[in-house]
Design a protein around this motif. Structure first.
Motif, PDB file in Angstrom:
ATOM      1  N   THR A   1       0.820  -1.231   0.000  1.00 58.26           N
ATOM      2  CA  THR A   1       0.000   0.000   0.000  1.00 58.26           C
ATOM      3  C   THR A   1       0.845   1.269   0.000  1.00 58.26           C
ATOM      4  OG1 THR A   1      -0.129   0.067   2.431  1.00 58.26           O
ATOM      5  CG2 THR A   1      -1.832  -1.183   1.259  1.00 58.26           C
ATOM      6  N   GLY A   2       2.102   1.136   0.436  1.00 54.84           N
ATOM      7  CA  GLY A   2       2.937   2.327   0.573  1.00 54.84           C
ATOM      8  C   GLY A   2       2.586   3.133   1.804  1.00 54.84           C
ATOM      9  N   LEU A   3       1.716   2.580   2.664  1.00 57.53           N
ATOM     10  CA  LEU A   3       1.244   3.307   3.840  1.00 57.53           C
ATOM     11  C   LEU A   3       1.666   2.591   5.114  1.00 57.53           C
ATOM     12  CD1 LEU A   3      -2.413   4.093   2.707  1.00 57.53           C
ATOM     13  CD2 LEU A   3      -0.466   5.667   2.706  1.00 57.53           C
ATOM     14  N   ALA A   4       2.204   3.365   6.053  1.00 58.36           N
ATOM     15  CA  ALA A   4       2.502   2.811   7.365  1.00 58.36           C
ATOM     16  C   ALA A   4       1.229   2.691   8.185  1.00 58.36           C
ATOM     17  CB  ALA A   4       3.515   3.700   8.096  1.00 58.36           C
ATOM     18  N   ILE A   5       0.273   3.578   7.896  1.00 56.41           N
ATOM     19  CA  ILE A   5      -1.027   3.552   8.590  1.00 56.41           C
ATOM     20  C   ILE A   5      -2.108   3.581   7.526  1.00 56.41           C
ATOM     21  CG2 ILE A   5      -2.541   4.764  10.203  1.00 56.41           C
ATOM     22  CD1 ILE A   5       0.009   5.937  11.463  1.00 56.41           C
ATOM     23  N   SER A   6      -2.677   2.423   7.256  1.00 62.55           N
ATOM     24  CA  SER A   6      -3.691   2.325   6.208  1.00 62.55           C
ATOM     25  C   SER A   6      -5.097   2.167   6.755  1.00 62.55           C
ATOM     26  CB  SER A   6      -3.369   1.151   5.276  1.00 62.55           C
ATOM     27  OG  SER A   6      -3.303  -0.060   6.014  1.00 62.55           O
ATOM     28  N   SER A   7      -5.212   1.905   8.049  1.00 59.65           N
ATOM     29  CA  SER A   7      -6.535   1.765   8.652  1.00 59.65           C
ATOM     30  C   SER A   7      -6.480   2.239  10.097  1.00 59.65           C
ATOM     31  CB  SER A   7      -7.011   0.314   8.591  1.00 59.65           C
ATOM     32  OG  SER A   7      -6.200  -0.511   9.401  1.00 59.65           O
ATOM     33  N   ALA A   8      -7.650   2.382  10.687  1.00 64.61           N
ATOM     34  CA  ALA A   8      -7.725   2.901  12.052  1.00 64.61           C
ATOM     35  C   ALA A   8      -7.054   1.971  13.055  1.00 64.61           C
ATOM     36  CB  ALA A   8      -9.188   3.135  12.438  1.00 64.61           C
ATOM     37  N   LYS A   9      -7.012   0.677  12.770  1.00 65.05           N
ATOM     38  CA  LYS A   9      -6.414  -0.255  13.738  1.00 65.05           C
ATOM     39  C   LYS A   9      -4.897  -0.112  13.799  1.00 65.05           C
ATOM     40  CE  LYS A   9      -5.878  -4.316  10.742  1.00 65.05           C
ATOM     41  NZ  LYS A   9      -6.272  -5.738  10.551  1.00 65.05           N
ATOM     42  N   ASP A  10      -4.293   0.467  12.761  1.00 66.88           N
ATOM     43  CA  ASP A  10      -2.837   0.671  12.788  1.00 66.88           C
ATOM     44  C   ASP A  10      -2.455   1.740  13.805  1.00 66.88           C
ATOM     45  OD1 ASP A  10      -2.419  -1.226  10.787  1.00 66.88           O
ATOM     46  OD2 ASP A  10      -2.765   0.251   9.205  1.00 66.88           O
ATOM     47  N   ASN A  11      -3.181   2.838  13.792  1.00 65.08           N
ATOM     48  CA  ASN A  11      -2.975   3.922  14.759  1.00 65.08           C
ATOM     49  C   ASN A  11      -4.192   4.842  14.655  1.00 65.08           C
ATOM     50  OD1 ASN A  11      -2.197   6.448  16.028  1.00 65.08           O
ATOM     51  ND2 ASN A  11      -0.089   5.708  15.981  1.00 65.08           N
ATOM     52  N   ALA A  12      -5.127   4.672  15.560  1.00 60.94           N
ATOM     53  CA  ALA A  12      -6.418   5.351  15.464  1.00 60.94           C
ATOM     54  C   ALA A  12      -6.276   6.871  15.450  1.00 60.94           C
ATOM     55  CB  ALA A  12      -7.326   4.926  16.618  1.00 60.94           C
ATOM     56  N   ALA A  13      -5.405   7.411  16.291  1.00 60.10           N
ATOM     57  CA  ALA A  13      -5.268   8.864  16.407  1.00 60.10           C
ATOM     58  C   ALA A  13      -4.719   9.472  15.114  1.00 60.10           C
ATOM     59  CB  ALA A  13      -4.369   9.218  17.587  1.00 60.10           C
TER      60      ALA A  13
ATOM     61  N   ALA B   1      -5.233  12.128   9.740  1.00 61.98           N
ATOM     62  CA  ALA B   1      -5.003  12.047   8.293  1.00 61.98           C
ATOM     63  C   ALA B   1      -6.321  12.133   7.528  1.00 61.98           C
ATOM     64  CB  ALA B   1      -4.272  10.753   7.949  1.00 61.98           C
ATOM     65  N   GLN B   2      -7.369  11.484   8.035  1.00 60.81           N
ATOM     66  CA  GLN B   2      -8.670  11.537   7.370  1.00 60.81           C
ATOM     67  C   GLN B   2      -9.223  12.960   7.340  1.00 60.81           C
ATOM     68  OE1 GLN B   2      -8.763   8.744   5.513  1.00 60.81           O
ATOM     69  NE2 GLN B   2     -10.941   8.544   5.992  1.00 60.81           N
ATOM     70  N   ASP B   3      -9.031  13.690   8.437  1.00 61.80           N
ATOM     71  CA  ASP B   3      -9.475  15.095   8.470  1.00 61.80           C
ATOM     72  C   ASP B   3      -8.751  15.914   7.408  1.00 61.80           C
ATOM     73  OD1 ASP B   3     -11.238  14.603  10.510  1.00 61.80           O
ATOM     74  OD2 ASP B   3      -9.879  15.253  12.110  1.00 61.80           O
ATOM     75  N   GLN B   4      -7.456  15.678   7.275  1.00 67.80           N
ATOM     76  CA  GLN B   4      -6.682  16.420   6.282  1.00 67.80           C
ATOM     77  C   GLN B   4      -7.083  16.021   4.862  1.00 67.80           C
ATOM     78  OE1 GLN B   4      -4.682  18.987   7.284  1.00 67.80           O
ATOM     79  NE2 GLN B   4      -5.642  18.372   9.214  1.00 67.80           N
ATOM     80  N   ARG B   5      -7.395  14.752   4.667  1.00 70.88           N
ATOM     81  CA  ARG B   5      -7.869  14.307   3.347  1.00 70.88           C
ATOM     82  C   ARG B   5      -9.194  14.984   3.002  1.00 70.88           C
ATOM     83  NH1 ARG B   5      -6.121   8.850   5.265  1.00 70.88           N
ATOM     84  NH2 ARG B   5      -4.183   8.320   4.175  1.00 70.88           N
ATOM     85  N   ALA B   6     -10.051  15.138   4.006  1.00 74.13           N
ATOM     86  CA  ALA B   6     -11.334  15.811   3.780  1.00 74.13           C
ATOM     87  C   ALA B   6     -11.107  17.263   3.370  1.00 74.13           C
ATOM     88  CB  ALA B   6     -12.195  15.731   5.034  1.00 74.13           C
ATOM     89  N   ASP B   7     -10.145  17.918   4.031  1.00 73.53           N
ATOM     90  CA  ASP B   7      -9.830  19.311   3.671  1.00 73.53           C
ATOM     91  C   ASP B   7      -9.294  19.391   2.247  1.00 73.53           C
ATOM     92  OD1 ASP B   7     -10.653  20.328   6.059  1.00 73.53           O
ATOM     93  OD2 ASP B   7      -8.659  20.444   6.960  1.00 73.53           O
ATOM     94  N   ARG B   8      -8.467  18.411   1.865  1.00 76.16           N
ATOM     95  CA  ARG B   8      -7.924  18.407   0.505  1.00 76.16           C
ATOM     96  C   ARG B   8      -9.031  18.238  -0.527  1.00 76.16           C
ATOM     97  NH1 ARG B   8      -4.401  14.503  -1.391  1.00 76.16           N
ATOM     98  NH2 ARG B   8      -4.102  15.973  -3.082  1.00 76.16           N
TER      99      ARG B   8
END
Length: 281
Positions: free
Chosen positions: A34-46, A51-58
């Motif tokens: 995936t190229g992602l260290a954190i691809s889901s909430a279970k990897d690191n919820a905080a 990141a999701q908030d920033q994606r929404a802003d983008r």
């Protein structure tokens, strides 16, 4: 350590370690794929939530950029038309000044008047043709008090306002009318006074559109840069370090092979019990 056929503690420990290694390898392979260290909430919820908030802003900024791109196109069309109107007024003035010549013959004055009338019609055509995506800010088709607004931020809390300018005939900016004529010296003098005032106001209006276009362009550039910064910020939060993951994968592959060998050795331990009984026989 007690030898038992019921419980093989070394094998259990080896199996636990091998399962742990397999889990780690699965995580590394997921990060590589995936190229992602954190691809889901279970990897690191905080961090995932941030990141999701920033994606929404983008995503919202993409909508802002589309709005500003539309504003840019509308102002570009309006500027092109406004500059053409200004050029037409300059040509009209040439005709009007020429018509004030008392030595002109009737045929010459008639020809000048025909040219002037043609320029008036051309002006109207230019103003009415300055439309982009159904929007025309120089023909008086919109409400001058309302103007046009475009998105300026990701929350749609602020807007950029584009002021409408009516360059049509018989407007507050353009005091020329469709029935104006210059076939007499008196009429030419009357038209010249209104034409000079109109040229001043039209040039000011076109300048105002140009200033607004520059503001929109500058803000659009800022939005593009902000979008890039947010993308980089999200990447810093969730992107995997592929060099580290590659090195970790190599180490885990070796560790997996060693774990499998350790489990194999541990599974052979109960065979020692048989040799004990064989010796007793």
């Amino acid at each position: 350590m007690t030898l038992s056929v019921n419980t093989n503690q070394p094998a259990l420990i080896a199996l636990q370690n091998l399962n742990k290694t397999n889990d780690e390898m699965e995580g590394v392979q997921s990060r590589i794929n995936t190229g992602l260290a954190i691809s889901s909430a279970k990897d690191n919820a905080a961090i995932w939530s941030i990141a999701q908030d920033q994606r929404a802003d983008r995503a919202a900024l993409n909508a802002v950029k589309m709005s500003l791109d539309r504003a840019t196109s509308i102002t570009d069309v309006a500027l092109a038309a406004g500059e053409s109107v200004s050029d037409l007024l300059t040509q009209m003035r040439e005709k009007v000044v020429a018509a004030k010549d008392t030595s002109l013959s009737t045929s010459s004055r008639t020809a000048l008047n025909a040219d002037f009338q043609g320029l008036l019609k051309n002006l109207t055509q230019v103003v009415n043709s300055a439309t982009f995506d159904g929007a025309n800010i120089i023909n008086g088709s919109g409400s001058v008090t309302f103007n046009m607004t475009f998105l300026a931020d990701a929350d749609a809390a602020t807007v950029i306002t584009l002021k409408l300018q009516n360059l049509s005939l018989s407007s507050t900016i353009n005091s020329l009318v469709a029935t104006d004529a210059i076939n007499t010296q008196t009429l030419a003098a009357s038209v010249l006074a209104r034409l000079d005032a109109t040229m001043t106001r039209v040039n000011q209006a076109v300048g105002s559109i140009g200033s607004q276009a520059k503001q929109i362009e500058a803000h659009n550039t800022f939005i593009s840069k902000l979008n890039d910064v947010l993308e980089t910020g999200v990447g810093n939060l969730v992107d995997a370090d592929m060099a580290k993951e590659s090195a970790r994968l190599q180490a885990l592959q070796v560790k997996q092979q060693l774990g499998a060998q350790a489990l194999s050795i541990a599974n052979q331990a109960p065979q020692i019990i048989l040799s004990l009984f064989n010796g007793g026989g």
